[in-house]
Design an enzyme around this catalytic site. Structure first.
Site, mmCIF file in Angstrom:
data_model
loop_
_atom_site.group_PDB
_atom_site.id
_atom_site.type_symbol
_atom_site.label_atom_id
_atom_site.label_comp_id
_atom_site.label_asym_id
_atom_site.label_seq_id
_atom_site.Cartn_x
_atom_site.Cartn_y
_atom_site.Cartn_z
ATOM 1 N N SER A 112 0.845 -1.197 0.000
ATOM 2 C CA SER A 112 0.000 0.000 0.000
ATOM 3 C C SER A 112 0.876 1.242 0.000
ATOM 4 C CB SER A 112 -0.896 -0.024 1.243
ATOM 5 O OG SER A 112 -1.685 1.127 1.276
ATOM 6 N N ALA A 113 0.690 2.110 -1.012
ATOM 7 C CA ALA A 113 1.459 3.353 -1.070
ATOM 8 C C ALA A 113 0.476 4.512 -1.190
ATOM 9 C CB ALA A 113 2.422 3.305 -2.247
ATOM 10 N N VAL A 118 -2.135 -2.686 -3.689
ATOM 11 C CA VAL A 118 -2.043 -3.860 -4.559
ATOM 12 C C VAL A 118 -2.648 -5.083 -3.850
ATOM 13 C CG1 VAL A 118 -0.436 -5.403 -5.769
ATOM 14 C CG2 VAL A 118 0.025 -2.953 -5.693
ATOM 15 N N ASP A 269 13.017 3.711 -12.778
ATOM 16 C CA ASP A 269 12.928 3.481 -11.333
ATOM 17 C C ASP A 269 13.319 2.036 -11.016
ATOM 18 O OD1 ASP A 269 12.301 4.121 -8.723
ATOM 19 O OD2 ASP A 269 10.150 3.767 -8.929
HETATM 20 N N1 LIG Z 1 2.972 -8.180 -11.315
HETATM 21 C C1 LIG Z 1 3.261 -8.353 -10.026
HETATM 22 N N2 LIG Z 1 3.482 -9.577 -9.529
HETATM 23 C C2 LIG Z 1 3.753 -9.760 -8.217
HETATM 24 N N3 LIG Z 1 3.849 -8.766 -7.320
HETATM 25 C C3 LIG Z 1 3.646 -7.505 -7.755
HETATM 26 C C4 LIG Z 1 3.355 -7.229 -9.127
HETATM 27 N N4 LIG Z 1 3.188 -5.896 -9.259
HETATM 28 C C5 LIG Z 1 3.368 -5.369 -8.042
HETATM 29 N N5 LIG Z 1 3.639 -6.320 -7.124
HETATM 30 C C6 LIG Z 1 3.899 -6.126 -5.669
HETATM 31 O O1 LIG Z 1 3.291 -4.917 -5.233
HETATM 32 C C7 LIG Z 1 4.276 -3.969 -4.808
HETATM 33 C C8 LIG Z 1 3.861 -2.553 -5.216
HETATM 34 O O2 LIG Z 1 3.680 -2.496 -6.627
HETATM 35 P P1 LIG Z 1 4.163 -1.252 -7.497
HETATM 36 O O3 LIG Z 1 5.622 -1.050 -7.236
HETATM 37 O O4 LIG Z 1 3.713 -1.425 -8.896
HETATM 38 O O5 LIG Z 1 3.252 -0.134 -6.817
HETATM 39 P P2 LIG Z 1 3.614 1.347 -6.407
HETATM 40 O O6 LIG Z 1 2.365 1.864 -5.760
HETATM 41 O O7 LIG Z 1 4.145 2.048 -7.591
HETATM 42 O O8 LIG Z 1 4.706 1.123 -5.294
HETATM 43 P P3 LIG Z 1 6.146 1.795 -5.086
HETATM 44 O O9 LIG Z 1 6.190 3.039 -5.927
HETATM 45 O O10 LIG Z 1 6.163 2.021 -3.606
HETATM 46 O O11 LIG Z 1 7.164 0.755 -5.534
HETATM 47 C C9 LIG Z 1 5.584 -4.434 -5.449
HETATM 48 O O12 LIG Z 1 6.699 -4.048 -4.709
HETATM 49 C C10 LIG Z 1 5.388 -5.962 -5.440
HETATM 50 O O13 LIG Z 1 5.680 -6.489 -4.168
#
Ligand SMILES: Nc1ncnc2c1ncn2[C@@H]1O[C@H](COP(=O)(O)OP(=O)(O)OP(=O)(O)O)[C@@H](O)[C@H]1O
Length: 418
Positions: A112-113, A118, A269
């Site tokens: 969660s951000a 997710v 990133d």
């Molecule tokens: N396709 C995927 N398969 C498995 N796990 C995933 C996948 N996409 C995302 N996740 C999990 O969810 C987390 C958060 O996803 P993502 O990095 O896309 O989101 P975000 O909101 O941009 O987070 P941040 O910017 O903090 O990295 C990832 O670190 C990973 O643990």
């Protein structure tokens, strides 16, 4: 879009109350806030400002080092929202009963951000997926935060007094655009698919990106294949999945370098948390929310820079830096090449580091970036942000290489660059 109605009024009231709580008297004066106070305030103000903070953190070419450093700690991990909120976004966005799309959704969030949360799920057709769901209200706030623009201009003006108003408003526009892009998951889906196309075109079967499921994707919901594996932060776990971790890293680096000129976007990133080693040993790239695009001119200069780096030809490197940077005065490339040589030797000297911890690595890399930018500035060169993103990524890969004790020979670098 205009800040309108009750939501807009509420947002102004909210911002004002946070500012009052944090003693933001400085807004009326000329003294900039301390980096720490500014960071804490941004965290209190939520998504829009956290993104502004992350932009500052990732732009050492633009902002003073004490702010860039402090904003590394700008927290973007939040308590997950209760699943009922997420479910209501899903229902609104997908416009069909959820049980016609998903056979199950795990109500416990995987991550969660500030912008999104997710969840793991399964499609009715049987595929395991993750759903990235934008939190309620985020896009509205980002689109309508007019007081954000005003406040952001004021803050940036205070912390970067040397910048002209015109470049300041350009920066604020860029920030807003990148925030709006990050909130549009259809764009993120496009980025993933552009990268997939590049993998196909280059016959690369060693790297994967998650497949996007369009029937369950919208501006605020991104449904994609669930990748099973470990993030590259965990060296011991990588060894479990890969017989040859060096090769795995080489493949990740090689692919990223090739994408710089063979893909319309590059992943800007790629920290270890966004790289996975999958159970079958392949490498997974995730999170295409922040991407960059290289102009052909920047790519050519970058290529010259890389080749000169291998050859130890610091003067050619210096010339390439001048081509990429914005210069207002004549640069003494001989003096610059001496400083470059010292810098590269220092990076090479960091061989003893043996951790891949995200925060520690970020700190080291930011320190190097700050020094690099400072050196360029001393010689009258200001880099565009895209180049900063690129150099930072290079330093990251260099760190992985040291940690995994990969001895890359010159041909490896050449193959990355060509
Ligand atoms: N396709 C995927 N398969 C498995 N796990 C995933 C996948 N996409 C995302 N996740 C999990 O969810 C987390 C958060 O996803 P993502 O990095 O896309 O989101 P975000 O909101 O941009 O987070 P941040 O910017 O903090 O990295 C990832 O670190 C990973 O643990």
């Amino acid at each position: 879009m205009l800040l309108s109605g009750i939501k807009g009024a509420w947002r102004i009231a909210q911002t004002t109350s946070v500012l009052a709580r944090n003693g933001f008297d400085w807004l009326r004066g000329d003294r900039p806030p301390t980096p720490k106070l500014l960071r804490e305030t941004f965290e209190d103000l939520g998504a829009t400002y956290i993104k502004l903070g992350q932009f500052i953190a990732s732009s050492p070419t633009l902002f003073p080092e004490e702010y860039v450093e402090e904003f590394q700690a700008c927290l973007d991990q939040t308590e997950p929202l209760p699943y009922s909120y997420i479910e209501s976004v899903l229902q609104k966005e997908l416009r069909q009963p959820l049980d016609q799309v998903f056979s199950e959704i795990n109500p416990k969030a995987l991550a969660s951000a500030s912008i999104a949360q997710v969840h793991a799920a399964r499609l009715v057709t049987g595929e395991d997926v993750v759903i990235k769901v934008q939190k309620p209200g985020v896009e509205h706030v980002i689109h309508t935060d007019l007081n954000f623009i005003h406040l952001a201009m004021k803050i940036l003006e205070m912390i970067t007094p040397h910048l002209e108003m015109a470049s300041l408003s350009e920066i604020v526009n860029e920030i807003q655009k990148s925030m709006i892009d990050e909130c549009d998951f259809l764009k993120e889906a496009q980025n993933i698919e552009a990268f997939q196309k590049f993998l196909d075109n280059t016959d690369n079967h060693l790297v994967v990106v998650p497949k996007v499921y369009h029937q369950a994707t919208s501006r605020r919901v991104l449904t994609m294949e669930r990748l099973y594996g470990v993030s590259m932060t965990d060296l011991d776990a990588i060894k479990r999945y890969s017989d040859n971790p060096e090769l795995t890293l080489r493949i990740a680096m090689n692919t990223w370098f090739a994408s710089l000129h063979q893909c319309e976007i590059f992943h800007a990133d790629v920290h270890a948390g966004n790289l996975m080693v999958l159970e079958d040993g392949r490498v997974g790239f995730i999170d295409f929310g922040i991407v960059g695009r290289l102009t052909p001119g920047t790519w050519d200069a970058m290529n010259d820079f890389g080749e000169a780096l291998i050859a130890g030809d610091y003067e050619t490197m210096a010339n390439a830096m001048v081509v990429v940077g914005i210069t207002k005065q004549k640069v003494d490339t001989v003096k610059l090449s001496y400083d470059l040589e010292k810098f590269i030797k220092r990076v090479d000297g960091m061989q003893s580091v043996s951790y891949l911890d995200i925060t520690e690595t970020e700190n080291d890399i930011n320190k190097l970036m700050t020094d690099f930018v400072r050196m360029a500035k001393r010689h009258g060169i200001q880099f565009p942000r895209q180049f900063g993103l690129l150099i930072k990524q290079l330093l990251y890969f260099d760190r992985y290489r040291h940690v995994m004790a990969i001895d890359l020979v010159a041909e490896d670098y050449m193959s990355f660059l060509n």
